[in-house]
Design an enzyme around this catalytic site. Structure first.
Site, PDB file in Angstrom:
ATOM      1  N   SER A 131       3.696 -36.603 -36.665  1.00 36.54           N
ATOM      2  CA  SER A 131       3.774 -35.657 -37.779  1.00 36.54           C
ATOM      3  C   SER A 131       3.069 -36.240 -38.998  1.00 36.54           C
ATOM      4  O   SER A 131       2.839 -37.444 -39.077  1.00 36.54           O
ATOM      5  CB  SER A 131       5.237 -35.360 -38.114  1.00 36.54           C
ATOM      6  OG  SER A 131       5.866 -36.552 -38.551  1.00 36.54           O
ATOM      7  N   ALA A 132       2.751 -35.411 -39.957  1.00 37.37           N
ATOM      8  CA  ALA A 132       2.009 -35.854 -41.133  1.00 37.37           C
ATOM      9  C   ALA A 132       2.749 -36.955 -41.896  1.00 37.37           C
ATOM     10  O   ALA A 132       2.138 -37.892 -42.398  1.00 37.37           O
ATOM     11  CB  ALA A 132       1.739 -34.666 -42.054  1.00 37.37           C
ATOM     12  N   CYS A 133       4.065 -36.877 -41.959  1.00 36.80           N
ATOM     13  CA  CYS A 133       4.813 -37.868 -42.719  1.00 36.80           C
ATOM     14  C   CYS A 133       4.983 -39.174 -41.949  1.00 36.80           C
ATOM     15  O   CYS A 133       5.518 -40.137 -42.477  1.00 36.80           O
ATOM     16  CB  CYS A 133       6.171 -37.320 -43.135  1.00 36.80           C
ATOM     17  SG  CYS A 133       7.203 -36.816 -41.767  1.00 36.80           S
ATOM     18  N   ASN A 134       4.510 -39.245 -40.714  1.00 32.49           N
ATOM     19  CA  ASN A 134       4.637 -40.455 -39.903  1.00 32.49           C
ATOM     20  C   ASN A 134       3.286 -41.043 -39.520  1.00 32.49           C
ATOM     21  O   ASN A 134       3.216 -42.020 -38.803  1.00 32.49           O
ATOM     22  CB  ASN A 134       5.427 -40.137 -38.620  1.00 32.49           C
ATOM     23  CG  ASN A 134       6.084 -41.361 -38.041  1.00 32.49           C
ATOM     24  OD1 ASN A 134       6.853 -42.022 -38.718  1.00 32.49           O
ATOM     25  ND2 ASN A 134       5.772 -41.674 -36.798  1.00 32.49           N
TER      26      ASN A 134
ATOM     27  N   VAL B 265      10.704 -36.845 -37.709  1.00 32.15           N
ATOM     28  CA  VAL B 265      10.654 -35.381 -37.775  1.00 32.15           C
ATOM     29  C   VAL B 265      10.686 -34.806 -36.362  1.00 32.15           C
ATOM     30  O   VAL B 265      11.442 -33.881 -36.064  1.00 32.15           O
ATOM     31  CB  VAL B 265       9.401 -34.900 -38.545  1.00 32.15           C
ATOM     32  CG1 VAL B 265       9.256 -33.390 -38.452  1.00 32.15           C
ATOM     33  CG2 VAL B 265       9.454 -35.358 -39.981  1.00 32.15           C
TER      34      VAL B 265
END
Length: 120
Positions: free
Chosen positions: A61-64, A73
């Site tokens: 995911s974008a935050c990872n 997420v």
């Protein structure tokens, strides 16, 4: 509608691959986003090979992004560590066209087969 059409076409092409799954709901996401996984394929390996073929995708995911661990997420939506690590993220924008979608889907499909063959 243009981006949604391109996204849906790419997703339909990729989901024809055995062991391909959409992560989470199709309706509860940004129309420009595909987050999916391929059984038996490490997402980071697929990202690296796609890059060599001029196809830009991401793993997790974008935050990872950039981390070697599975995304919290993706785990929060119920994926196992293995499923999360097998996931890729594709973002489609107005600058993309149908020819690019067709080419990228073809390359991703072929690389998934290649990775699975290497792993067997």
């Amino acid at each position: 509608e243009y981006i949604k059409s391109l996204r849906d076409d790419m997703l339909n092409k990729l989901l024809q691959t055995e062991g391909a799954y959409l992560n989470a709901s199709l309706k509860d996401r940004t129309v420009s986003n595909i987050n999916m996984r391929f059984d038996g394929v490490l997402g980071s390996r697929l990202v690296a090979l796609c890059d060599l073929h001029g196809v830009c995708i991401s793993s997790g995911s974008a935050c990872n992004e950039g981390k070697a661990t599975s995304s919290h997420v993706l785990k929060a939506i119920g994926l196992t560590d293995e499923d999360a690590l097998s996931s890729i993220r594709i973002t489609i924008g107005h600058q993309n066209n149908q020819a690019e979608i067709n080419r990228a889907a073809d390359i991703i499909t072929k690389l998934v087969a290649r990775i699975r063959e290497e792993n067997s």
